[in-house]
Design a protein around this motif. Sequence first.
Motif, short mmCIF file in Angstrom:
data_model
loop_
_atom_site.label_atom_id
_atom_site.label_comp_id
_atom_site.label_asym_id
_atom_site.label_seq_id
_atom_site.Cartn_x
_atom_site.Cartn_y
_atom_site.Cartn_z
N PHE A 114 0.82 -1.20 0.00
CA PHE A 114 0.00 0.00 0.00
C PHE A 114 0.86 1.26 0.00
O PHE A 114 0.52 2.25 -0.65
N ARG A 115 1.96 1.23 0.71
CA ARG A 115 2.87 2.39 0.73
C ARG A 115 3.47 2.60 -0.66
O ARG A 115 3.57 3.75 -1.13
N GLU A 116 3.86 1.52 -1.33
CA GLU A 116 4.40 1.66 -2.68
C GLU A 116 3.34 2.20 -3.63
O GLU A 116 3.63 3.04 -4.49
N LEU A 117 2.09 1.72 -3.49
CA LEU A 117 1.01 2.22 -4.34
C LEU A 117 0.76 3.70 -4.08
O LEU A 117 0.57 4.49 -5.02
N ALA A 118 0.75 4.10 -2.81
CA ALA A 118 0.51 5.51 -2.49
C ALA A 118 1.65 6.39 -3.01
O ALA A 118 1.40 7.48 -3.56
N ASP A 119 2.90 5.95 -2.85
CA ASP A 119 4.03 6.74 -3.35
C ASP A 119 3.98 6.85 -4.87
O ASP A 119 4.27 7.92 -5.44
N ALA A 120 3.63 5.75 -5.55
CA ALA A 120 3.51 5.80 -7.01
C ALA A 120 2.39 6.74 -7.43
O ALA A 120 2.53 7.49 -8.41
N PHE A 121 1.29 6.75 -6.69
CA PHE A 121 0.18 7.65 -7.01
C PHE A 121 0.57 9.11 -6.78
O PHE A 121 0.22 9.99 -7.58
N ASP A 122 1.31 9.38 -5.70
CA ASP A 122 1.78 10.75 -5.45
C ASP A 122 2.72 11.21 -6.56
O ASP A 122 2.66 12.37 -7.01
N THR A 123 3.61 10.32 -7.01
CA THR A 123 4.52 10.67 -8.09
C THR A 123 3.75 10.97 -9.38
O THR A 123 4.06 11.92 -10.10
N MET A 124 2.74 10.15 -9.65
CA MET A 124 1.92 10.38 -10.84
C MET A 124 1.20 11.72 -10.75
O MET A 124 1.13 12.48 -11.75
N LEU A 125 0.66 12.06 -9.57
CA LEU A 125 -0.02 13.35 -9.41
C LEU A 125 0.94 14.52 -9.60
O LEU A 125 0.58 15.54 -10.19
N THR A 126 2.16 14.37 -9.10
CA THR A 126 3.15 15.44 -9.25
C THR A 126 3.46 15.68 -10.72
O THR A 126 3.50 16.83 -11.19
N ARG A 127 3.69 14.60 -11.46
CA ARG A 127 3.99 14.75 -12.88
C ARG A 127 2.78 15.27 -13.64
O ARG A 127 2.92 16.11 -14.54
N LEU A 128 1.60 14.79 -13.29
CA LEU A 128 0.39 15.24 -13.98
C LEU A 128 0.13 16.72 -13.70
O LEU A 128 -0.24 17.47 -14.62
N GLU A 129 0.35 17.14 -12.46
CA GLU A 129 0.15 18.55 -12.14
C GLU A 129 1.13 19.43 -12.89
O GLU A 129 0.76 20.48 -13.44
N ALA A 130 2.40 18.99 -12.95
CA ALA A 130 3.40 19.76 -13.70
C ALA A 130 3.05 19.81 -15.18
O ALA A 130 3.22 20.84 -15.85
N HIS A 131 2.55 18.68 -15.71
CA HIS A 131 2.18 18.65 -17.13
C HIS A 131 1.00 19.58 -17.41
O HIS A 131 1.00 20.29 -18.42
N VAL A 132 0.02 19.59 -16.52
CA VAL A 132 -1.14 20.46 -16.71
C VAL A 132 -0.73 21.92 -16.65
O VAL A 132 -1.16 22.75 -17.47
N VAL A 133 0.13 22.26 -15.68
CA VAL A 133 0.61 23.64 -15.58
C VAL A 133 1.38 24.04 -16.84
O VAL A 133 1.21 25.15 -17.37
N GLU A 134 2.21 23.12 -17.33
CA GLU A 134 2.97 23.41 -18.54
C GLU A 134 2.05 23.59 -19.74
O GLU A 134 2.25 24.49 -20.57
#
Length: 358
Positions: A114-134
């Motif tokens: 579950f920790r690995e899944l949560a960390d992977a989801f946080d990483t995906m959100l970070t990249r997605l947020e940066a992509h949306v801002v860009e």
Amino acid sequence: MSVRLKLTLSYAGFLMVAGALLLVVVWVFLLRYVPDRQIMAIGGDVPNRADLERAFIPRMAAGMFCLLVFGLVGGWILAGRMLAPLTRITHATRLAADGSLSHRIRMEGRGDEFRELADAFDTMLTRLEAHVVEQQRFAANASHELRTPLAISQTMLEVARSDPNRDTGGLIERLHAVNARAIDLTEALLLLSRADTRSFTRGYVDLSLIAEEAVETMLPLAERHGIALETSGGLAPAVGSQALLLQMTTNLVHNAIVHNLPAHGRIWVGTAVRPASVVLTVENTGKKLPPQLIPTLAEPFQRGTGRIRDDHAGVGLGLAIVRSIALAHDGRLTLTARPAGGLRITVELPAAPRPAPR
């Protein structure tokens, strides 16, 4: 049924099976030491199997019922504790679906699944947020760049309509130049979109031949500004789109020309082969660039200092297109400021697989 209920029933079922097996083992063990018939002995009768059944079976049923209740209650509690991280992940997913990309799970504790899944989801959100801002910044810049030539055209047309006696020759020339810039910008945006979606056919290409063709195309512009072009390097096989890689190299050489010294500038274009990749390098003289400017040069509509101002100044998407084409070919773009002034740009692409020996 919910996952929690399924886990609860699974825990209770497993506990019931384990308890039943244990009771069976006890029953078999007791049967070995209990006679089939009643035996008379001094001091009283010896219990037989009938007596054992009357004493053991009701208690066994009561014990199984207790195990069932304990398994259901305990399984429900344990399942809730184990699925608690999944509830946080579900909540974060719903927030992301509603458009809130700034929320992070930040799950604490030891590194389980579950920790690995949560960390992977946080990483995906970070990249997605940066992509949306860009993308938002890119859309705003593109709208501004496209609005400028349209506004200029509208102004010139209004001036011509208010003054019918005005000479239309110069007006037509200016409208032609503004329209050509708008077309160039639109084509650059389409090329950038094509590279981002990777909608192209791949084939065998030689970066050295592409570099020579790009240099020949840009040679008249370089000679017009007194810039010397040098090429070096041998065969550099890669896999990709001939047209996109030629556009990438042409953009690099064009960028090296318009960001060069006003006179007596130099450009070096070279290719090299590494164990698992091929490298295209474009290096040019020019003014010294501040270190904080280098990471922003490949962003859309970013222009460096010392640009030669002419009709070939470009639309501010040259290096952005280069980066998109390199990424679409699973490559990497590296920008480095030269100590003496100017820029060194390196594009590293995966090498073409060697043909199997016959």
